[in-house]
Design an enzyme around this catalytic site. Structure first.
Site, short mmCIF file in Angstrom:
data_model
loop_
_atom_site.label_atom_id
_atom_site.label_comp_id
_atom_site.label_asym_id
_atom_site.label_seq_id
_atom_site.Cartn_x
_atom_site.Cartn_y
_atom_site.Cartn_z
N ASP A 93 0.86 -1.18 0.00
CA ASP A 93 0.00 0.00 0.00
C ASP A 93 0.90 1.23 0.00
O ASP A 93 2.09 1.14 0.33
CB ASP A 93 -0.89 -0.05 1.25
CG ASP A 93 -1.66 1.22 1.46
OD1 ASP A 93 -2.39 1.64 0.55
OD2 ASP A 93 -1.53 1.80 2.56
N ASP A 142 -0.25 5.13 0.92
CA ASP A 142 -0.52 6.08 2.00
C ASP A 142 -0.59 5.35 3.34
O ASP A 142 -1.34 4.39 3.50
CB ASP A 142 -1.86 6.78 1.78
CG ASP A 142 -1.87 7.64 0.53
OD1 ASP A 142 -2.25 8.81 0.62
OD2 ASP A 142 -1.51 7.13 -0.55
N ASP A 199 -1.48 -0.83 5.95
CA ASP A 199 -1.67 -0.24 7.28
C ASP A 199 -3.13 -0.17 7.71
O ASP A 199 -3.42 0.45 8.74
CB ASP A 199 -1.10 1.18 7.30
CG ASP A 199 -1.98 2.18 6.55
OD1 ASP A 199 -2.42 3.18 7.16
OD2 ASP A 199 -2.26 1.95 5.37
#
Length: 232
Positions: free
Chosen positions: A22, A24, A180
């Site tokens: 991922d 961001d 995250d």
């Protein structure tokens, strides 16, 4: 290992070849710039703005969902599409004002690259910004970067991950997903990949565990400890 947790005595598998990240909250701390563009768009239409912590909980599912959560009435607001376009235009101009890789990220990617691993990024950020940020912050380190675009479903659908595997000609057994958020956990599950969840991003460790995380790491260096086996 620092604070790496494993849950429920899960198994390991060997010889990882490809790391799918991922963007961001995982590789880049983009929150300040996302919040600034969100609030600029809202203020441009005389709408109430949001705190950084509020925006933190809005992100992770693409910019349309971010603005649906941020705008009163969401997509039912009569100016929603114009507000969203204002966000997009502002973010393309200012998306690098405060954004930076998390400490240790560039070194970790460089070491993986030196080990001959393939590295990809899949994001719900729109495709142009995803590629622009990867080119700017990680030149020569990312093999494939895919963001939100027409004709491919955004995460947690597995489409972007499957497209990465197709482009890199790798099998699921060779890959691990790193993210995250709960969206990332679901994406990995939908793509039949193991997931490493990082705790330095936009969601707390307890939130990640509550949403099905099986492996938590607290520093980029711990990813290197999983280079030959990973909890699944």
């Amino acid at each position: 290992m620092n604070d790496c947790k494993t849950i429920n005595g899960l198994k390991t598998k060997d010889n990882l070849k490809t790391y799918i990240f991922d963007l961001d909250g995982t590789l880049l701390n983009t929150l300040d710039d996302l919040a600034a563009s969100c609030n600029f768009a809202l203020a441009s239409f005389a709408l109430p703005t949001h705190t950084l912590d509020e925006v933190r909980m809005f992100v992770g599912d693409g910019v349309r969902m971010l603005m649906r959560r941020a705008v009163p009435q969401g997509e039912a607001h009569p100016d929603f599409e114009r507000i969203l376009q204002t966000f997009r235009e502002h973010y393309l101009r200012h998306g690098q004002d405060h954004t930076a890789p998390y400490p240790g990220i560039v070194a970790m990617l460089g070491r993986l690259r030196g080990m001959g691993k393939k590295i990809a990024v899949v994001s719900n950020k729109f495709d142009g910004a995803t590629k622009q940020l990867c080119d700017h912050y990680f030149p020569g380190l990312i093999d494939v970067a895919i963001g939100e675009r027409e004709g491919i479903r955004r995460k947690p659908a597995p489409d972007t991950v499957l497209e990465v595997m197709r482009l890199l000609d790798v099998a699921p057994d060779d890959c691990v997903y790193v993210g995250d958020s709960d969206t990332d956990i679901m994406t990995a599950r939908n793509a039949s990949l193991p997931c490493i969840s990082v705790t330095w991003g936009f969601r707390s460790p307890q939130f990640l565990l509550d949403h099905g995380a099986t492996t938590l790491i607290s520093s980029p260096e711990e990813i290197l400890e999983h280079r030959n086996n990973v909890i699944t």
